[in-house]
Design a protein around this motif. Structure first.
Motif, PDB file in Angstrom:
ATOM      1  N   ARG A 103      37.777  53.147  42.086  1.00  0.00           N
ATOM      2  CA  ARG A 103      38.007  54.342  42.907  1.00  0.00           C
ATOM      3  C   ARG A 103      38.448  54.021  44.327  1.00  0.00           C
ATOM      4  N   LEU A 104      38.117  52.838  44.830  1.00  0.00           N
ATOM      5  CA  LEU A 104      38.512  52.477  46.190  1.00  0.00           C
ATOM      6  C   LEU A 104      39.817  51.692  46.239  1.00  0.00           C
ATOM      7  N   PHE A 105      40.392  51.340  45.094  1.00  0.00           N
ATOM      8  CA  PHE A 105      41.630  50.567  45.095  1.00  0.00           C
ATOM      9  C   PHE A 105      42.727  51.303  45.872  1.00  0.00           C
ATOM     10  N   PRO A 106      43.585  50.562  46.605  1.00  0.00           N
ATOM     11  CA  PRO A 106      44.675  51.216  47.347  1.00  0.00           C
ATOM     12  C   PRO A 106      45.671  51.859  46.385  1.00  0.00           C
ATOM     13  N   PRO A 107      46.204  53.040  46.715  1.00  0.00           N
ATOM     14  CA  PRO A 107      47.051  53.773  45.769  1.00  0.00           C
ATOM     15  C   PRO A 107      48.436  53.169  45.547  1.00  0.00           C
ATOM     16  N   ASN A 108      49.024  52.577  46.578  1.00  0.00           N
ATOM     17  CA  ASN A 108      50.398  52.060  46.463  1.00  0.00           C
ATOM     18  C   ASN A 108      50.497  50.661  47.070  1.00  0.00           C
ATOM     19  N   PRO A 109      49.921  49.666  46.403  1.00  0.00           N
ATOM     20  CA  PRO A 109      49.969  48.305  46.959  1.00  0.00           C
ATOM     21  C   PRO A 109      51.366  47.707  46.852  1.00  0.00           C
ATOM     22  N   PRO A 110      51.659  46.675  47.650  1.00  0.00           N
ATOM     23  CA  PRO A 110      52.939  45.966  47.528  1.00  0.00           C
ATOM     24  C   PRO A 110      53.110  45.405  46.119  1.00  0.00           C
ATOM     25  N   PRO A 111      54.341  45.144  45.696  1.00  0.00           N
ATOM     26  CA  PRO A 111      54.582  44.702  44.310  1.00  0.00           C
ATOM     27  C   PRO A 111      53.939  43.365  43.945  1.00  0.00           C
ATOM     28  N   ASN A 112      53.625  42.524  44.930  1.00  0.00           N
ATOM     29  CA  ASN A 112      53.001  41.236  44.610  1.00  0.00           C
ATOM     30  C   ASN A 112      51.478  41.303  44.577  1.00  0.00           C
ATOM     31  N   LEU A 113      50.910  42.504  44.736  1.00  0.00           N
ATOM     32  CA  LEU A 113      49.457  42.685  44.685  1.00  0.00           C
ATOM     33  C   LEU A 113      49.072  43.467  43.442  1.00  0.00           C
ATOM     34  N   THR A 114      48.056  42.958  42.730  1.00  0.00           N
ATOM     35  CA  THR A 114      47.527  43.617  41.541  1.00  0.00           C
ATOM     36  C   THR A 114      46.036  43.841  41.716  1.00  0.00           C
ATOM     37  N   PHE A 115      45.561  45.017  41.326  1.00  0.00           N
ATOM     38  CA  PHE A 115      44.139  45.321  41.409  1.00  0.00           C
ATOM     39  C   PHE A 115      43.617  45.629  40.012  1.00  0.00           C
ATOM     40  N   THR A 116      42.473  45.018  39.676  1.00  0.00           N
ATOM     41  CA  THR A 116      41.953  45.131  38.316  1.00  0.00           C
ATOM     42  C   THR A 116      40.433  45.246  38.331  1.00  0.00           C
ATOM     43  N   ILE A 117      39.879  45.914  37.329  1.00  0.00           N
ATOM     44  CA  ILE A 117      38.426  46.069  37.205  1.00  0.00           C
ATOM     45  C   ILE A 117      37.838  44.827  36.544  1.00  0.00           C
ATOM     46  N   GLY A 118      36.766  44.323  37.104  1.00  0.00           N
ATOM     47  CA  GLY A 118      36.083  43.169  36.546  1.00  0.00           C
ATOM     48  C   GLY A 118      35.013  42.673  37.495  1.00  0.00           C
ATOM     49  N   SER A 119      34.258  41.686  37.068  1.00  0.00           N
ATOM     50  CA  SER A 119      33.140  41.172  37.856  1.00  0.00           C
ATOM     51  C   SER A 119      33.318  39.697  38.159  1.00  0.00           C
ATOM     52  N   VAL A 120      32.912  39.300  39.354  1.00  0.00           N
ATOM     53  CA  VAL A 120      33.005  37.901  39.755  1.00  0.00           C
ATOM     54  C   VAL A 120      32.078  37.012  38.932  1.00  0.00           C
ATOM     55  N   ILE A 121      31.095  37.584  38.283  1.00  0.00           N
ATOM     56  CA  ILE A 121      30.195  36.745  37.479  1.00  0.00           C
ATOM     57  C   ILE A 121      30.746  36.498  36.075  1.00  0.00           C
ATOM     58  N   ALA A 122      31.887  37.115  35.750  1.00  0.00           N
ATOM     59  CA  ALA A 122      32.506  36.900  34.435  1.00  0.00           C
ATOM     60  C   ALA A 122      34.012  37.113  34.568  1.00  0.00           C
ATOM     61  N   LEU A 123      34.694  36.195  35.253  1.00  0.00           N
ATOM     62  CA  LEU A 123      36.139  36.300  35.444  1.00  0.00           C
ATOM     63  C   LEU A 123      36.863  35.972  34.135  1.00  0.00           C
ATOM     64  N   PRO A 124      38.073  36.469  33.953  1.00  0.00           N
ATOM     65  CA  PRO A 124      38.794  36.233  32.703  1.00  0.00           C
ATOM     66  C   PRO A 124      38.918  34.750  32.359  1.00  0.00           C
ATOM     67  N   ALA A 125      38.734  34.429  31.078  1.00  0.00           N
ATOM     68  CA  ALA A 125      38.786  33.034  30.626  1.00  0.00           C
ATOM     69  C   ALA A 125      40.132  32.390  30.921  1.00  0.00           C
ATOM     70  N   GLU A 126      41.205  33.177  30.844  1.00  0.00           N
ATOM     71  CA  GLU A 126      42.550  32.622  31.034  1.00  0.00           C
ATOM     72  C   GLU A 126      42.867  32.305  32.500  1.00  0.00           C
ATOM     73  N   TRP A 127      41.967  32.617  33.418  1.00  0.00           N
ATOM     74  CA  TRP A 127      42.209  32.335  34.832  1.00  0.00           C
ATOM     75  C   TRP A 127      41.800  30.917  35.247  1.00  0.00           C
ATOM     76  N   SER A 128      41.290  30.134  34.384  1.00  0.00           N
ATOM     77  CA  SER A 128      40.848  28.783  34.771  1.00  0.00           C
ATOM     78  C   SER A 128      41.966  28.023  35.472  1.00  0.00           C
ATOM     79  N   ASN A 129      41.620  27.375  36.611  1.00  0.00           N
ATOM     80  CA  ASN A 129      42.561  26.530  37.370  1.00  0.00           C
ATOM     81  C   ASN A 129      43.831  27.278  37.786  1.00  0.00           C
TER      82      ASN A 129
END
Length: 301
Positions: A103-129
Motif C-alpha cells: 500500500r505504501l509503494f510509489p505509484p509511478n516509479p522510474p522504469p529501472n525500479l521494481t517494487f515487490t511484496i516479500g519478506s527479508v527473512i525469506a528472499l527469493p531463492a533465485e536471488w542468490s549472489n
C-alpha cells in the motif's frame, strides 16, 4: 539466541476500544506501524530529517555502482531511500524494493525500479549472489529477535561476493528516571512492555556489528548521530520530534488491542500521553536517542 518468552507482568489483557488505522496483513508479521496516508507523510519527514542529520548523505558503503549492478532495498515502504539513490546513479542500474505490504509503494516509479511484496527473512531463492548493494533501515519495530540473524543470512546469500550491505537502526529509549518528564517515564515503560510482549529486538542497534560478523560479513563499519527531539534542538530537533510523535501515534492500535499493558487504560489516556510527550520534548531539553548506520562487505571468496 532463544525465542522470546512473554513475561507475566506484561501479558496482554482485554482490547481497549479505539478508532483503528490501516495496518499490513502479512501472515505472522509483528510490524507495528500503519500503512496509510499519514504514515506515508511521516516516513517522508523521517527520510528528509535523517538525510539532513548526515549532511545529505544516504550512501555510506564504499561502493561505486556500475551499469550492470543491482540494488535491493528491503523493508522499502514507500521506497524513499531507493528513489533518492536512483537520482544520483546510472539510470540503467536495476533497483528492487521489497516489503511485506504494497500500500505504501510509489505509484509511478522510474522504469529501472521494481517494487515487490516479500519478506527479508525469506528472499527469493533465485536471488542468490545477485545484488551489489542491499539497504535496510529501521526495522526495529518489525523483526522478532530470532528473525534478525535469519534476515542477515538472507542478505548475505543474495549479495554478490564483494557486495555491500548498509543497515540503519535506532537505539531504544533508555530505561530510567526522567526528572520533570512524567510522560517520558511512561513512554519508556510502554515501549519496553510492547517490545517484550511482541518479541521485538529493541536492542538490535547495539548488537548489529556482532550479528553482521556472525552472518559472515567483514569490514563492518559504523557512523552515528544523536536524534535530538524538541524545539530546543532547532529545526531538525522539531522535525525529529514530529517524526517520533508520529511513530507513537502509529503504534496506538497495537498497544490498545493488547489492552494497554497496564500502562494506559483508554484511548483518551493514550492520546493524552502523546500530547504530553509532545510538550515535554519541547519544554525540557535533553531528549535524544542514537541513530546508527552500519555497513559491511561480503567476502570475495
Amino acid at each position: 539466541m532463544v525465542a522470546h518468552e512473554e513475561s507475566p507482568e506484561i501479558r496482554a489483557s482485554a482490547p481497549i476500544e479505539h478508532k483503528p488505522r490501516a495496518y499490513q496483513e502479512y501472515p505472522g508479521s509483528q510490524y507495528m506501524l500503519p500503512t496509510d496516508a499519514p504514515e506515508r507523510q511521516r516516513l517522508a519527514l523521517q527520510h528528509r530529517t535523517l538525510k539532513n542529520m548526515f549532511g545529505e548523505r544516504i550512501l555510506f558503503a564504499p561502493v561505486e555502482l556500475q551499469k550492470d549492478d543491482k540494488v535491493l532495498d528491503t523493508g522499502t515502504g514507500p521506497g524513499l531511500w531507493i528513489l533518492d539513490l536512483a537520482t544520483s546513479v546510472d539510470p540503467s542500474i536495476q533497483m528492487t524494493g521489497i516489503d511485506i505490504e504494497s500500500r505504501l509503494f510509489p505509484p509511478n516509479p522510474p522504469p529501472n525500479l521494481t517494487f515487490t511484496i516479500g519478506s527479508v527473512i525469506a528472499l527469493p531463492a533465485e536471488w542468490s549472489n545477485t545484488f551489489t548493494l542491499i539497504h535496510q533501515r529501521l526495522l526495529i519495530l518489525a523483526l522478532e529477535i530470532p528473525q534478525w540473524p535469519q534476515a542477515l543470512k538472507e542478505m548475505y546469500r543474495v549479495l554478490k561476493p564483494g557486495g555491500w550491505v548498509q543497515l540503519a537502526e535506532s537505539t531504544p529509549w533508555h530505561v530510567g528516571t526522567y526528572p520533570g518528564r512524567p510522560c517520558m517515564e511512561k513512554l519508556t515503560a510502554l515501549y519496553r512492555a510492547v517490545g517484550e510482549a511482541r518479541g521485538l529486538y529493541l536492542d538490535c542497534a547495539y548488537d548489529m556489528p556482532r550479528m553482521l560478523a556472525d552472518a559472515g560479513f567483514v569490514d563492518v563499519q559504523t557512523e552515528s548521530r544523536m536524534q535530538q527531539m524538541g524545539r530546543w534542538a532547532g529545526a531538525n530537533g522539531a522535525a525529529m520530534k514530529e517524526n517520533h510523535v508520529g511513530v507513537l501515534r502509529g503504534i496506538k492500535t497495537p498497544v490498545l488491542k493488547a489492552g494497554g499493558y497496564g500502562i494506559v487504560a483508554s484511548e483518551e489516556e493514550y492520546d493524552a500521553l502523546i500530547e504530553g510527550l509532545d510538550r515535554e520534548w519541547d519544554e525540557v531539553p535533553g531528549t535524544d536517542k542514537e541513530f546508527i548506520v552500519f555497513w559491511a562487505r561480503k567476502p570475495l571468496a
